[in-house]
Scaffold this active site. Structure first.
Site, PDB file in Angstrom:
ATOM      1  N   ASP A  93       2.257   2.058   3.355  1.00  0.00           N
ATOM      2  CA  ASP A  93       3.179   1.117   4.001  1.00  0.00           C
ATOM      3  C   ASP A  93       4.623   1.554   3.768  1.00  0.00           C
ATOM      4  O   ASP A  93       5.467   1.385   4.637  1.00  0.00           O
ATOM      5  CB  ASP A  93       3.122  -0.305   3.387  1.00  0.00           C
ATOM      6  CG  ASP A  93       1.762  -0.936   3.385  1.00  0.00           C
ATOM      7  OD1 ASP A  93       0.938  -0.590   4.235  1.00  0.00           O
ATOM      8  OD2 ASP A  93       1.529  -1.810   2.510  1.00  0.00           O
ATOM      9  N   GLU A 124      -9.235 -13.502  -1.500  1.00  0.00           N
ATOM     10  CA  GLU A 124      -8.490 -13.804  -0.267  1.00  0.00           C
ATOM     11  C   GLU A 124      -9.205 -14.916   0.495  1.00  0.00           C
ATOM     12  O   GLU A 124     -10.415 -14.835   0.760  1.00  0.00           O
ATOM     13  CB  GLU A 124      -8.367 -12.549   0.594  1.00  0.00           C
ATOM     14  CG  GLU A 124      -7.646 -12.828   1.911  1.00  0.00           C
ATOM     15  CD  GLU A 124      -7.140 -11.580   2.612  1.00  0.00           C
ATOM     16  OE1 GLU A 124      -6.736 -10.619   1.919  1.00  0.00           O
ATOM     17  OE2 GLU A 124      -7.154 -11.560   3.842  1.00  0.00           O
ATOM     18  N   HIS A 144       0.880  -1.182   0.000  1.00  0.00           N
ATOM     19  CA  HIS A 144       0.000   0.000   0.000  1.00  0.00           C
ATOM     20  C   HIS A 144       0.913   1.225   0.000  1.00  0.00           C
ATOM     21  O   HIS A 144       1.973   1.197   0.638  1.00  0.00           O
ATOM     22  CB  HIS A 144      -0.827   0.124   1.278  1.00  0.00           C
ATOM     23  CG  HIS A 144      -1.784  -0.975   1.572  1.00  0.00           C
ATOM     24  ND1 HIS A 144      -1.434  -2.115   2.239  1.00  0.00           N
ATOM     25  CD2 HIS A 144      -3.127  -1.069   1.353  1.00  0.00           C
ATOM     26  CE1 HIS A 144      -2.501  -2.883   2.407  1.00  0.00           C
ATOM     27  NE2 HIS A 144      -3.540  -2.280   1.871  1.00  0.00           N
TER      28      HIS A 144
HETATM   29  C1  XUL Z   1      -7.563  -6.453   4.374  1.00  0.00           C
HETATM   30  C2  XUL Z   1      -6.808  -6.880   3.194  1.00  0.00           C
HETATM   31  C3  XUL Z   1      -5.966  -5.850   2.569  1.00  0.00           C
HETATM   32  C4  XUL Z   1      -5.918  -5.909   1.078  1.00  0.00           C
HETATM   33  C5  XUL Z   1      -5.156  -4.790   0.449  1.00  0.00           C
HETATM   34  O1  XUL Z   1      -8.306  -7.446   4.967  1.00  0.00           O
HETATM   35  O2  XUL Z   1      -6.859  -8.017   2.808  1.00  0.00           O
HETATM   36  O3  XUL Z   1      -4.691  -5.911   3.109  1.00  0.00           O
HETATM   37  O4  XUL Z   1      -5.361  -7.111   0.653  1.00  0.00           O
HETATM   38  O5  XUL Z   1      -5.624  -3.552   0.815  1.00  0.00           O
HETATM   39 CO    CO Z   2      -5.941  -9.015   1.236  1.00  0.00          CO
END
Ligand code: XUL
Ligand code: CO
Length: 435
Positions: free
Chosen positions: A103, A267, A100
């Site tokens: 970061d 995810e 990010h």
């Molecule tokens: C939050 C998450 C983030 C994204 C990127 O749960 O997964 O870190 O991957 O903003």
């Molecule tokens: Co994520």
């Protein structure tokens, strides 16, 4: 300065090795189904958890003491952390990284100064990428930590905050482009609501749709040809996040004319928070042509939040790799470890153990999936289960040749349809033989 002294580059030593700091299964050059493991898996280390989160949780501050965090000057910390990160990527043998904007460089007092800080660190990262050959899988923006974004970024009730968010995404896209990023992720950190008593949902969604269209326009304008992704998540931090799951993201993309411009970044822990399996979310994306990239992690069945643990479950990794291989493999995407070590795992070495375990778990998943696809132990079960659709009646339905009246006539003529066993237990037993 060396930040991970005592760690030498992690090597593949094979399944018989007892060395905890060696790969037992991830052998980057080994060819599986015509491609090297490195090309299949495209592992990426995330900057935020691995280098910036130090174990803080709602009950206490960070527990991890890092040499690269040891300065009173935030820009010095940013520089040292970038050094440490590239030392880590190199020693681990990870071909990609993700970040990010906030970061890698801390915010300053105003946007102009913040952007200057970002540019400074990006130049360092660019040099390190050139020196090491490590590439950027994707960049993104943090539009959820600063208090200005307490009510969201591109769904904020205030157009001034919306404008700030747009400025931030514009800059983050530029630096991602500058670093040759293969993609750019939109995770709607606070794009959602806590109560409908204060929220105009329709208006917020329209604003989000317009925002994404502006991002597409700007992408074309600067010639950034990386892939755009949306990363679904159902809740946390807000009670309801708009990008709830793959299905709601796909509906959003279609409604706002964006379906050909975006893929999804799935995810594992977000899938389970949404009440789905990781396997389901990947399969849904594959079925709709929007499978892009993966944030590789896992949750905990007994905890209801995003624990972001390193992936170790071979069922998860094998079934995920089956879908990814069947879908033709990653193109721009990869397996990004959006995962953090536990608060008690305080040593820098723990970062290596965690990533080695995740990489080995996916390497095993890849090998298991490849064997399943090559040996076809299920004997075409699914195909046979749907065989009726290749015969007259099924084909007529699929080709739109018949309507309700013809289907009624068929039923009246043929009577009660035959039923067949789903054989779930047999299929599970066969899968177990491969894990
Ligand atoms: C939050 C998450 C983030 C994204 C990127 O749960 O997964 O870190 O991957 O903003
Ligand atoms: Co994520």
């Amino acid at each position: 300065m060396e930040y991970f002294p005592g760690i030498t580059p992690i090597q593949y030593e094979g399944p018989d090795s007892k060395n905890p700091l060696a790969f037992k299964h991830y052998n980057p050059g080994e060819v599986v189904m015509g491609k090297s493991m490195a090309e299949h898996l495209r592992f990426s280390v995330c900057y935020w958890h691995t280098f910036k989160s130090l174990g803080a949780d709602p009950f206490g501050p960070g527990t991890m003491i890092r040499e690269y965090n040891n300065s009173s000057d935030p820009m010095k910390i940013a520089e040292m952390t970038m050094d440490a990160a590239f030392e880590f990527f190199t020693k681990l043998g990870a071909p990609f990284w993700c970040f990010h904007d906030r970061d890698i460089a801390p915010e300053a007092d105003n946007l102009l100064e913040t952007n200057k800080r970002l540019d400074h660190i990006v130049q360092i990262a660019k040099k390190k990428q050139d020196e090491t050959g490590i590439k950027l899988l994707w960049g993104t923006t943090n539009m959820f930590s600063h208090r200005r974004f307490l009510a969201g970024a591109s769904t904020n009730p205030s157009p001034a905050v919306y404008a700030y968010a747009a400025s931030q995404v514009k800059k983050a896209m530029e630096v991602t482009h500058e670093l040759g990023g293969a993609g750019y992720v939109f995770w709607g950190g606070r794009e959602g609501y806590d109560t409908l008593l204060n929220t105009d949902m329709k208006r917020e969604l329209d604003h989000l749709g317009a925002f994404m269209n502006m991002a597409v326009d700007y992408k074309k304008k600067i010639g950034f040809d990386g892939q755009f992704y949306i990363e679904p998540k159902p809740k946390e931090p807000t009670k309801h996040q708009y990008d709830f799951d793959a299905g709601s993201c796909y509906a959003f993309l279609q409604k706002y004319g964006l379906a050909d411009q975006f893929k999804l970044n799935i995810e594992a822990n977000h899938a389970t928070l949404a009440g789905h399996t990781f396997h389901h979310e990947l399969a849904y994306c594959a079925a709709n042509g929007i499978l892009g990239s993966v944030d590789a992690n896992r949750g905990d069945l007994l905890l209801g939040w995003d624990t972001d643990q390193f992936p170790t479950d071979l069922y998860d990794t094998s079934l995920a790799m089956c879908i990814i291989l069947q879908n033709g493999g990653f193109t721009t995407g990869g397996l990004n470890f959006d995962a953090k070590v536990r608060r008690q795992s305080i040593d820098p070495d723990d970062l290596f153990h965690a990533h080695i375990g995740g990489m080995d778990a996916f390497a095993r998943g890849l090998k298991i999936a490849a064997r399943i696809l090559e040996e076809k132990p299920f004997g075409g079960f699914i195909q046979k289960r749907y065989a009726g659709w290749d015969e007259q009646l099924g084909a007529d339905i699929e080709n739109g040749k018949v309507g309700f009246e013809e289907l009624e006539a068929y039923t009246l003529k043929n009577g009660e349809p035959a039923v067949q066993s789903g054989r779930q237990e047999m299929l599970e037993n066969i899968l177990n033989e491969y894990i």
